[in-house]
Enzyme design. Structure first.
Site, short mmCIF file in Angstrom:
data_model
loop_
_atom_site.label_atom_id
_atom_site.label_comp_id
_atom_site.label_asym_id
_atom_site.label_seq_id
_atom_site.Cartn_x
_atom_site.Cartn_y
_atom_site.Cartn_z
N GLU B 30 23.28 -15.81 -12.08
CA GLU B 30 24.57 -16.40 -11.71
C GLU B 30 25.72 -15.45 -12.08
OE1 GLU B 30 24.15 -19.98 -13.98
OE2 GLU B 30 22.41 -20.59 -12.80
N GLU B 62 18.69 -22.72 -11.73
CA GLU B 62 17.82 -22.02 -12.70
C GLU B 62 16.35 -22.09 -12.32
OE1 GLU B 62 20.47 -23.81 -13.68
OE2 GLU B 62 21.66 -22.32 -14.76
N ASP B 87 20.26 -21.94 -23.33
CA ASP B 87 20.25 -23.40 -23.19
C ASP B 87 19.89 -23.82 -21.76
OD1 ASP B 87 22.27 -24.15 -25.81
OD2 ASP B 87 22.53 -22.21 -24.85
N PHE B 88 20.31 -23.00 -20.80
CA PHE B 88 20.09 -23.36 -19.39
C PHE B 88 18.64 -23.14 -18.97
CE2 PHE B 88 24.75 -21.88 -18.54
CZ PHE B 88 25.21 -22.83 -19.43
N HIS B 131 25.68 -24.99 -25.80
CA HIS B 131 25.87 -23.57 -25.50
C HIS B 131 25.66 -22.68 -26.72
CE1 HIS B 131 27.78 -25.28 -21.95
NE2 HIS B 131 27.79 -24.10 -21.39
#
Lengths: 331, 348
Positions: B30, B62, B87-88, B131
């Site tokens: 991204e 993702e 985290d993603f 985050h």
């Protein structure tokens, strides 16, 4: 294999006899493989789970019949048919189901995870929808390497509400990846009927949302599947991007062998059994390329002999040595 | 050799050099293409240099980023997929854990997955609960994955180049708090790699072994200086660099020298990497009579927002110093390094 030609009149593929017999044989191989596997499973000879694709043969063969050996497919937990249609030997298939050293994956994968790179089989998959973004990635690899291969993702109607479906198809759409997304819609996600999880009459309506063509196909009509697949594959090969195909079909067995399938009425099963793709294609061949009972007998007997030999091969194959369980974790 | 290179520069050089070296290497993620060049600017300039087909912006997808990375990796490419925050990766866990990590295995060794998943994150910036997690233990638990967490610019560049050349899926976890640290790095184009799976002794010592990785390594080094100055304790700091597979041999060798171990990380202590290392060292060193082992990790809570709360939950230098003192005191070892120090330790 002789390449089939397209007739100018209807846009319908005119299969020559050799090709038609080849496709027919592939369907019979799947049918007999699945039936034999079900019997072995019922006798307790095969470990794990077994998901049968009996009744869905025309989708696997119609799509894979439109592919080259170097094209890729990703498959599902109900993947035997796709892999056989792509050219897999029944001996190594059975050996994998038996968990033997000679299986496609040395018994480390099993029924739900069969892979063979030589055949372009990037994997059956035990996770619903997971093969869709992987096929998009194979398409990206094709595009970056500049070859004219195509990547096909098979998935069931159970996969269409996963995030992987949405993300994978959208990625392929925005990048014009050479992919074909084939929904093998057998009307049930395990026990849940399609109308419960889909507000629109056909999945193909979603194609518009991704800006790609979608086509609804009678999945029990081999010629119709083959035609639609050829159009989608040609489009992908020409660099024009992905297509979503929805092939309506039906699995004769439950979700797994042993599932009594109490969630569907017997009349429905009978309705679909009357639309068995194999006799339907026999009728087509009789009309278009010539096919009689002797032809039928020859194919069925040859395949039966192949199945018996394959089972014998698997049963006589050595167990995979236990060291292999730790060998393949890392490259 | 340059002596003052930013870690973010070192990482960019690694990507640049590997893309130049091998046309199968490409990046996707991204906002990674120019003019943005990545949320943390690690890929700045690379899409201009190599084209947007090799440095690909993706949608916020993702699952597709990792999944497409898997598909490309098993069909002849060497993708570097960037996930903006570790985290993603939670969103894409199936593709990481049940696809990337297992395809080689399930195929009976037929396929390889040369995929690098670059991600960053970590505490210390009031980025709060979603985050700033240190999730390395999740991936540490999965056979088939490698997990790399560098602490210096030199290691970051060499490890990233090695990860891209590795035939396995690698989670390359860059700790955000290190991006602006500086250190010596060889000149651009001077090809070197740092082998995966090899720890590095960042400071030699004889009294206690501190095992750390990523930013905690820097805190461990600061703690070691403080302990030397105030307590006369000489701590050996072992930087794992690769968290999985971890370098058991180097850790055990150091432990056999010092007889005392403190494993320190900023991830929560419960079920953390430190637990595995501590248990392994204990099992492997049963022949040693006097062994002292302790763990430092975050308290069992999500990362809070307010700076003083975050500092309370997440450990750093002070917690390492305290753990070393407690450990040595418990083992009665301060007799060997000074009575005064023991008294101070008793006060901790």
């Amino acid at each position: 294999m002789t390449r089939p030609k397209r007739s100018d009149k209807k846009g319908e593929t005119r299969l020559d006899r050799t090709t038609a017999l080849d496709l027919y044989t592939r369907m019979v191989r799947i049918r007999q493989f699945e039936e034999k596997a079900a019997r072995l499973y019922e006798q307790g000879l095969l470990p794990g789970f077994l998901h049968s694709s009996v009744g869905q043969e025309a989708v696997a063969v119609g799509v894979c019949g439109a592919l080259r050996k170097d094209d890729y497919i990703t498959s599902t937990h109900r993947g035997h048919g796709h892999i056989i249609a792509k050219g897999a030997g029944l001996d190594r298939m059975f050996a994998e189901l038996y968990g033997r050293e000679t299986g496609f994956n040395r018994g480390l994968g099993g029924s739900m995870h069969i892979m063979d790179f030589e055949l372009g089989v990037l994997g059956a998959n035990g996770i619903v929808g997971a093969g869709i973004p992987i096929a998009a990635g194979a398409g990206l690899s094709i595009q970056l390497r500049g070859t004219d291969q195509v990547a096909v993702a098979f998935f069931g109607d159970g996969a269409i509400n996963t995030g992987a479906f949405h993300e994978g198809i959208n990625l392929a759409a925005i990048w014009d990846l050479p992919c074909v997304f084939v929904c093998e819609n057998n009307l049930y996600a395990e026990s849940t009927p399609q109308e419960y999880v889909l507000r629109i009459p056909a999945l193909t309506e979603r194609a518009r949302g991704y800006g790609i063509p979608g086509e609804l196909v009678d999945g029990n009509d081999l010629v119709a599947v083959y035609d639609a697949a050829r159009r989608a594959v040609e489009r992908a090969r020409a660099g024009k991007g992905p297509t979503l195909l929805e092939c309506r079909t039906y699995r004769w067995y439950g979700h797994y062998i042993g599932d009594p399938a109490v969630y569907r009425p017997q009349e429905e099963v009978e309705y679909w059994k009357a639309r068995d793709p194999i006799p339907r294609f026999e009728a087509w061949m009789k009309e278009h390329v010539g096919f009689d009972d002797a032809d039928r007998e020859a194919v069925w007997q040859a395949v039966a002999a192949e199945v018996e030999a394959a089972v014998k091969f698997a049963e006589e194959s050595p167990l995979t040595p236990v060291e292999a369980a730790l060998d393949c974790v890392y490259s | 050799m340059r002596d003052n290179v930013l870690m973010r520069e070192a990482l960019r050089e690694a990507l640049d050099e590997e893309m130049a070296r091998d046309e199968r290497v490409f990046l996707m993620g991204e906002d990674i293409a120019d003019p943005m060049g990545g949320s943390y600017k690690i890929t700045l300039g690379l899409s201009t240099k190599y084209g947007k087909h090799r440095v690909r912006n993706t949608p916020i997808s993702e699952i597709a980023i990792v999944g497409a990375g898997v598909g490309a990796a098993i069909t002849g490419m060497r993708p570097v997929a960037e996930i903006m925050y570790v985290d993603f990766l939670e969103v894409a866990m199936d593709q990481v854990v049940s696809q990337a990590a297992k395809i080689r295995y399930m195929s009976g060794g037929q396929l390889s997955v040369p995929l690098v998943i670059r991600c960053q994150g970590g505490p210390g910036r009031s980025a709060a609960a979603q985050h700033s997690q240190m999730l390395e233990a999740w991936f540490f638990h999965v056979p088939g994955l490698k997990v790399v967490m560098p602490s210096t610019p030199y290691d970051a560049k060499g490890l990233l180049k090695a990860a891209i050349r590795d035939d396995n899926p690698v989670i390359f976890f860059e700790q955000n708090g290190l991006y602006n640290t500086r250190g010596p790095v060889p000149d651009p184009g001077e090809d070197y790699t740092v082998p995966l799976g090899k720890a590095d002794i960042k400071r030699e010592g004889k009294d206690v072994t501190i095992v750390a990785y990523a930013q905690m390594t820097l805190f461990a080094l600061q703690a070691a200086e403080q302990l030397a100055k105030e307590d006369g304790v000489e701590a050996e700091v072992v930087d794992l660099r690769t968290v999985s597979p971890w370098d058991k041999e180097t850790v055990l060798r150091s432990f056999r020298k010092t007889g005392a171990l403190v494993v320190a990380h900023q991830a929560v202590r419960q079920g953390g990497v430190g637990a595995e290392i501590a248990a392994t060292v204990y099992e492997e060193a049963l022949d040693l009579v006097d062994v002292e082992i302790a763990r430092v990790g975050a308290k069992f809570a999500p990362t809070p927002f307010a700076p003083h709360l975050e500092r309370y939950v997440i450990p750093g230098k002070d917690e390492i110093v305290a753990a070393v003192r407690t450990t040595l005191e418990r083992g009665g070892r301060f007799g060997a390094v000074g009575q005064a120090a023991a008294q101070r330790a008793g006060a901790v």
